[in-house]
Structures are given as C-alpha cells and as structure tokens.
Design an enzyme around this catalytic site. Structure first.
Site, PDB file in Angstrom:
ATOM      1  N   GLY A  12       0.853  -1.191   0.000  1.00  0.00           N
ATOM      2  CA  GLY A  12       0.000   0.000   0.000  1.00  0.00           C
ATOM      3  C   GLY A  12       0.886   1.237   0.000  1.00  0.00           C
ATOM      4  O   GLY A  12       0.540   2.276   0.554  1.00  0.00           O
ATOM      5  N   ALA A  13       2.039   1.109  -0.659  1.00  0.00           N
ATOM      6  CA  ALA A  13       3.081   2.143  -0.583  1.00  0.00           C
ATOM      7  C   ALA A  13       2.659   3.477  -1.174  1.00  0.00           C
ATOM      8  O   ALA A  13       3.265   4.500  -0.882  1.00  0.00           O
ATOM      9  CB  ALA A  13       4.343   1.652  -1.281  1.00  0.00           C
ATOM     10  N   GLY A 187       3.190   3.666  20.994  1.00  0.00           N
ATOM     11  CA  GLY A 187       4.541   4.090  20.619  1.00  0.00           C
ATOM     12  C   GLY A 187       4.839   5.507  21.071  1.00  0.00           C
ATOM     13  O   GLY A 187       5.951   5.999  20.889  1.00  0.00           O
ATOM     14  N   HIS A 246      -6.996   3.458  21.348  1.00  0.00           N
ATOM     15  CA  HIS A 246      -5.970   4.310  21.966  1.00  0.00           C
ATOM     16  C   HIS A 246      -6.240   4.554  23.463  1.00  0.00           C
ATOM     17  O   HIS A 246      -5.365   4.366  24.299  1.00  0.00           O
ATOM     18  CB  HIS A 246      -5.887   5.655  21.243  1.00  0.00           C
ATOM     19  CG  HIS A 246      -5.668   5.541  19.758  1.00  0.00           C
ATOM     20  ND1 HIS A 246      -4.951   4.510  19.195  1.00  0.00           N
ATOM     21  CD2 HIS A 246      -6.062   6.331  18.716  1.00  0.00           C
ATOM     22  CE1 HIS A 246      -4.909   4.683  17.874  1.00  0.00           C
ATOM     23  NE2 HIS A 246      -5.585   5.766  17.562  1.00  0.00           N
ATOM     24  N   LYS A 340     -13.594  15.098  18.197  1.00  0.00           N
ATOM     25  CA  LYS A 340     -13.054  15.876  17.070  1.00  0.00           C
ATOM     26  C   LYS A 340     -13.691  17.263  17.111  1.00  0.00           C
ATOM     27  O   LYS A 340     -14.753  17.449  17.715  1.00  0.00           O
ATOM     28  CB  LYS A 340     -13.426  15.193  15.757  1.00  0.00           C
ATOM     29  CG  LYS A 340     -12.876  13.771  15.673  1.00  0.00           C
ATOM     30  CD  LYS A 340     -12.275  13.501  14.321  1.00  0.00           C
ATOM     31  CE  LYS A 340     -11.495  12.211  14.335  1.00  0.00           C
ATOM     32  NZ  LYS A 340     -10.115  12.352  13.929  1.00  0.00           N
ATOM     33  N   ARG A 350      -5.123  12.069  33.561  1.00  0.00           N
ATOM     34  CA  ARG A 350      -5.232  12.852  34.797  1.00  0.00           C
ATOM     35  C   ARG A 350      -5.677  11.938  35.924  1.00  0.00           C
ATOM     36  O   ARG A 350      -6.785  11.405  35.911  1.00  0.00           O
ATOM     37  CB  ARG A 350      -6.258  13.970  34.568  1.00  0.00           C
ATOM     38  CG  ARG A 350      -6.401  14.983  35.679  1.00  0.00           C
ATOM     39  CD  ARG A 350      -7.289  16.136  35.212  1.00  0.00           C
ATOM     40  NE  ARG A 350      -6.586  16.924  34.209  1.00  0.00           N
ATOM     41  CZ  ARG A 350      -5.939  18.064  34.465  1.00  0.00           C
ATOM     42  NH1 ARG A 350      -5.952  18.567  35.673  1.00  0.00           N
ATOM     43  NH2 ARG A 350      -5.300  18.705  33.510  1.00  0.00           N
ATOM     44  N   TYR A 382       3.188  16.369  35.459  1.00  0.00           N
ATOM     45  CA  TYR A 382       3.164  17.317  36.570  1.00  0.00           C
ATOM     46  C   TYR A 382       2.208  16.875  37.657  1.00  0.00           C
ATOM     47  O   TYR A 382       1.248  16.156  37.419  1.00  0.00           O
ATOM     48  CB  TYR A 382       2.900  18.748  36.109  1.00  0.00           C
ATOM     49  CG  TYR A 382       1.633  19.007  35.340  1.00  0.00           C
ATOM     50  CD1 TYR A 382       1.595  18.866  33.961  1.00  0.00           C
ATOM     51  CD2 TYR A 382       0.476  19.443  35.989  1.00  0.00           C
ATOM     52  CE1 TYR A 382       0.434  19.139  33.243  1.00  0.00           C
ATOM     53  CE2 TYR A 382      -0.684  19.726  35.287  1.00  0.00           C
ATOM     54  CZ  TYR A 382      -0.704  19.563  33.908  1.00  0.00           C
ATOM     55  OH  TYR A 382      -1.849  19.826  33.216  1.00  0.00           O
ATOM     56  N   ASP A 402       6.613  20.369  38.205  1.00  0.00           N
ATOM     57  CA  ASP A 402       6.447  20.209  36.768  1.00  0.00           C
ATOM     58  C   ASP A 402       7.676  19.622  36.072  1.00  0.00           C
ATOM     59  O   ASP A 402       8.765  20.199  36.134  1.00  0.00           O
ATOM     60  CB  ASP A 402       6.135  21.593  36.184  1.00  0.00           C
ATOM     61  CG  ASP A 402       5.715  21.537  34.727  1.00  0.00           C
ATOM     62  OD1 ASP A 402       5.692  20.441  34.148  1.00  0.00           O
ATOM     63  OD2 ASP A 402       5.420  22.603  34.175  1.00  0.00           O
ATOM     64  N   ARG A 468     -15.931  23.050  23.786  1.00  0.00           N
ATOM     65  CA  ARG A 468     -15.343  22.036  24.680  1.00  0.00           C
ATOM     66  C   ARG A 468     -16.075  20.700  24.624  1.00  0.00           C
ATOM     67  O   ARG A 468     -15.748  19.779  25.360  1.00  0.00           O
ATOM     68  CB  ARG A 468     -15.335  22.556  26.116  1.00  0.00           C
ATOM     69  CG  ARG A 468     -14.489  23.809  26.292  1.00  0.00           C
ATOM     70  CD  ARG A 468     -14.787  24.454  27.635  1.00  0.00           C
ATOM     71  NE  ARG A 468     -14.403  23.566  28.723  1.00  0.00           N
ATOM     72  CZ  ARG A 468     -13.265  23.679  29.396  1.00  0.00           C
ATOM     73  NH1 ARG A 468     -12.421  24.645  29.122  1.00  0.00           N
ATOM     74  NH2 ARG A 468     -12.974  22.842  30.362  1.00  0.00           N
TER      75      ARG A 468
HETATM   76  C1  BG6 Z   1      -5.973   7.707  14.510  1.00  0.00           C
HETATM   77  C2  BG6 Z   1      -7.401   8.071  14.199  1.00  0.00           C
HETATM   78  O1  BG6 Z   1      -5.898   6.388  14.954  1.00  0.00           O
HETATM   79  O2  BG6 Z   1      -5.467   8.561  15.502  1.00  0.00           O
HETATM   80  C3  BG6 Z   1      -7.498   9.520  13.783  1.00  0.00           C
HETATM   81  O3  BG6 Z   1      -7.877   7.251  13.156  1.00  0.00           O
HETATM   82  C4  BG6 Z   1      -6.836  10.405  14.813  1.00  0.00           C
HETATM   83  O4  BG6 Z   1      -8.843   9.891  13.604  1.00  0.00           O
HETATM   84  C5  BG6 Z   1      -5.441   9.910  15.136  1.00  0.00           C
HETATM   85  O5  BG6 Z   1      -6.783  11.704  14.276  1.00  0.00           O
HETATM   86  C6  BG6 Z   1      -4.797  10.698  16.253  1.00  0.00           C
HETATM   87  O6  BG6 Z   1      -3.449  10.355  16.353  1.00  0.00           O
HETATM   88  P1  BG6 Z   1      -2.383  11.411  16.823  1.00  0.00           P
HETATM   89  O7  BG6 Z   1      -1.108  10.648  16.862  1.00  0.00           O
HETATM   90  O8  BG6 Z   1      -2.383  12.515  15.830  1.00  0.00           O
HETATM   91  O9  BG6 Z   1      -2.831  11.883  18.167  1.00  0.00           O
END
Ligand code: BG6
Length: 488
Positions: A12-13, A187, A246, A340, A350, A382, A402, A468
């Site tokens: 997928g390069a 990572g 994540h 988003k 936190r 911090y 900090d 927010r």
């Molecule tokens: C990705 C999501 O896994 O992570 C994206 O698909 C998001 O929607 C991104 O923007 C955020 O990663 P980073 O490293 O920019 O915080």
C-alpha cells in the site's frame, strides 16, 4: 536495532498512511542509524509508478532542513524500491518474492540471516488475501532464511465477531509472535513512560489504588473535524476510531498490576487481566456528541461534510465511564473522553486523588491533588499540589511540580510513535503491540453499545465546532464526583 539483514516491504506504498507515517518514520530511523544501513525498503501497490515518480512522491512528505539531511534523504531513497502488483494475484507475489530474493543476494552478507518485515498500509478488505499470499509465496526460505514479521493497523474488524473472523483468518497462516498489531498510541513517548513512572518510583506504588485515587480521566481532543475523511470516519465513529483502542490501551497501562517482567507476554498478561475485569459498557454510562458548524459558520458541521451520509448519527465525541472490578480499583471511575472539532489539541491522563481529610483546619479551600501525564502536545508530567502562598499569609493554593520536557529535556528529540514501534519490530519486541486476546477483550467491552449506536439508538448531542464538547458533560462529570471547578 539489529545487525542482521532486513527488507521492509511496505504494502500500500502509494497510500496515505505510507506517505504520511511509514516512510517518514523509516527515514528518521535511517538518519538516526536505527535501521541497519544495508536495509532495503520495497514499496508495493497497485499503481504503476516509475521509481523516480515514486521517489518524488515520498520527497513531498519527508521534509529536510539541512543540506546534510538532504544528502541523507538521497541515500535513503537509493534503498527505496517500488514494485506494482495486485493484492490477489499469486504471480504478482511470486515476482515480489523473486525481487526480494535478488535484493537479499546483493545486500545480505552470509552468515547474516535474511529477514522480512511486511508493513500493511492497506485497506482492511485486502488484509487477508495479502497475508495469505505473503505467507504462501513471499516467506523467507532456504539458506540463512530469517524471520518474517507482519505489521497491521486498525481497523481490526468493527465488532467482536468480525474481529474474531479476521483473527482466525490471519491465524490460519501466521503465528501470533509474527503479528504486530499497531496501536500507535503505544509508541508515544509518554504512554511508554507509564511503566517507568509507575513501577520505577517508590512513592506512586503506595497511592496507586482506590484508597487514594478518586478518579482517572483519559482525554483525547482534536481541534479539527473529519474534513473530507468523513466517508471513512462515518463507518467507524469516534468510539472505534479512538476510544476502543488508543484510550483503552492507556487505561490498561494505568490500571494494570506490576508485571512479572517487562517481556511482551508478561506485560500483556497484566493488561488483559484489566480488560477482563471490566464489564461491557452500557449506553447510560456514555455521552455521545456530534459537532455542528462553528458559530461564525467558518467551520462546517459534521453533517455538512459531503462525504458524510445525510442524517448520520455517528458520534464524533464520546465520553464513557468504566469500572474495574478488582481490589485495587473498585469504586474508582475511569472516565474516557475523546472528540473531534474541539477547542484544542490535547491528549492527557489525569489521576485525581481523593479529598484531603480534615481540610477544614486550613484557611483556604483545598483542591484535589492530581498527577497529570500530558501525552501531547508538549509532553510533560506534573503533580498538582497544595502549597502555602509565599509571604506573610497562611493561605494555600494549588501549584505544579512540573517535569515539562521542553525545559527539562531541552533539545532532546522525541521520536514519532511510528519510529518507536518500528524499532520494536526490528528487535522482535511485541510488548507495545496488541495481542489477540487483548483485542478480543477490548471488543467485548464495546460491542453491545456499538451495535446500539450503529442501529441509531442514540441521537448524539450537538456541540459546536471549536467548543469544549456537548453541554451534557458538565452534569456527567459532576455526577461522577468531579465538581465543575475541577473539570478540565
Ligand atoms: C488515529 C485516528 O488512529 O489517531 C485519527 O484514526 C486520529 O482519527 C489519530 O486523528 C490521532 O493520532 P495522533 O497521533 O495525531 O494523536
């Protein structure tokens, strides 16, 4: 990272992930001498491209600042090859194999072993045919044949069942120790730092439990919307895109017990236990939102994105509270939030501690202590603590102890997450990759609510672009014992 010979095949390069993440990370490793100098990189994709055009494309995504760097980039590109082929054609993969074998004959110095990394920068629809073809036709064979490692990135299915189906299909040909499932948050420097902070310091161990911690907040905010990427996003939504992977990965690193050792399986055994101690999420423990245009109309709403289906109920914001049913954490809410088109770019952890007993003896109201680990931007750790205001009064105020990386590690380069993960793959260290049972347990927590959300059971609460988040968040946090003035 390794003295052996390695070829990195980027499948997928010509796609976005490869150009934006994979190749820039490979170049950074080359530049900082983390890639064996003889390593060859072979791009593979369907488009027919002349090698010069391919190199020109890569140059658009790899910026160099000095003449020295420009020279290094030229040297790097000299090791970057390109082959075109289909993803389901056996002959194309046989030709790829012949090409790799030829490179190995030129660059590997026996008795060095010949190793291959396959990086899937691919749409998930071709994961399985590509994995099969690689295993059947492009696997290292013969004298000095070394290891083969596959790097895959989400989406790993869209729910428990589809993830299991994908898992079974991959496991039919590949061993778990050959599969590197990327969650790029693992990572990131500050996420990797969690194990050191928690287990290499004596003082955190004694407060890291329900007796001292009131709640844990793990937050991800982005200041931009889907911006033309809505077609992809709409199928997944923010819960699959960010929370289920994540943020949940961060949660497990915050909550897990001390692993027996730092080996991949010992670490992942502990993470899986956390996930298994959590119940499936319930809609009543969530707030879902979807952004609308900014008040001045300059920024479009989610539904204004032409690539988003009309009337979509896909959430672009989600908050959820989780409980971990074990001795350490019972009663401590873990609050995960992501969205988003918010007011800022930020990812942080936190840890909010309990109220101080007997606080009434002090002239000032006391705020809760907090340990904040800012993942990005401006990495820092911090500790918020009450301090006597300097001077002749005896009032208290909250101040920060900090460890801000910009000042305390001035000039130190923080590698991109993809660089760190590629180094792990070169070393054969899977600790920062998602194991099959971890993925399974993660999907189990989210699948029931995802099915309800997919069925349109929730109308997400609108919030304006650049705000927010949904207004309902204030009450949601208050209900969890996080007072309005303590909400971040
Ligand atoms: C990705 C999501 O896994 O992570 C994206 O698909 C998001 O929607 C991104 O923007 C955020 O990663 P980073 O490293 O920019 O915080």
């Amino acid at each position: 990272a390794t003295d052996e010979y390695v070829t990195v095949v980027v499948l997928g390069a010509s796609g976005d992930l490869a150009k934006k993440k994979t190749y820039p990370a490979l170049f950074a490793l080359f530049k900082h001498e983390f890639l064996p100098p003889t390593a060859q990189i072979v791009g593979y994709a369907r488009s027919h491209l002349e090698i010069n055009d391919f190199h020109a494309r890569l140059r658009n995504f790899i910026k160099t600042k000095t003449a020295d760097e420009a020279k290094q980039l030229t040297a790097f590109l000299a090791n970057c090859h390109y082959r075109s082929g289909q993803y389901d054609q056996v002959e194309d993969f046989q030709q790829l194999d012949a090409y790799l074998t030829d490179l190995e004959a030129r660059y590997a110095r026996p008795p060095q072993s010949r190793n291959r990394i396959y990086y899937f920068a691919l749409p998930p629809t071709v994961f399985v045919p590509v994995a099969n073809n690689l295993r059947d036709h492009v696997y290292p064979r013969g004298d000095h044949a070394g290891w083969a490692r596959v790097i895959v990135e989400k989406p790993f299915g869209h729910d428990l069942e589809s993830s299991r189906a994908l898992g079974r299909a991959l496991a039919a040909k590949w061993n778990e120790h050959e599969l590197y499932r990327i969650d790029h948050y693992l990572g990131k420097e500050m996420v990797k730092n969690l194990i050191s902070l928690r287990f290499a310091n004596v003082f955190f161990a004694s407060v890291w439990h329900r007796h001292a911690i009131h709640n844990v907040q793990i937050t991800f905010k982005e200041p931009f919307g889907t911006e033309g990427r809505g077609g992809y996003f709409d199928e997944f939504g923010i819960v699959r895109d960010v929370m289920q992977n994540h943020l949940l990965q961060i949660l497990t690193l915050v909550a897990m017990e001390r692993p027996v050792s730092l080996t991949a399986d010992d670490v992942r055994n502990e993470k899986v236990k956390v996930l298994r101690s959590m119940s499936a999420l319930d809609l009543k423990d969530m707030v879902l939102g979807q952004y609308t245009a900014s008040p001045d109309g300059a920024k479009p709403g989610y539904l204004d994105d032409k690539t988003v289906p009309a009337g979509s109920r896909t959430p672009t914001y989600a908050a959820a509270v989780f409980h971990i049913n074990n001795d350490r954490w019972e009663g401590v809410p873990f609050i995960l939030r992501c969205g988003k088109a918010l007011n800022e770019a930020k990812a942080e952890i936190r840890i909010q501690f309990r109220d101080v007993p007997g606080a009434g003896m002090f002239p000032s109201p006391l705020s809760r202590n907090e340990l904040v680990i800012r993942v990005q931007p401006n990495e820092s750790v911090y500790l918020k603590l009450m301090n006597k205001e300097p001077g002749l009064s005896f009032r208290q105020h909250i101040r920060e102890l900090d460890l801000s990386y910009q000042t305390r590690y001035e000039g130190v380069r923080i590698p991109d997450a993809y660089e760190a993960l590629l180094v792990d793959v070169l070393r054969g260290d899977q600790a920062n990759f998602v194991r099959d049972d971890e993925l399974d347990a993660a999907w189990a927590i989210f699948t029931p609510v995802l099915h309800q959300i997919d069925a349109g059971a929730v109308v997400p609460e609108p919030y304006t672009y650049g705000s927010r988040g949904p207004a309902a968040m204030t009450a949601f946090m208050e209900q969890l014992g996080v007072a309005r003035d303590r909400q971040e």
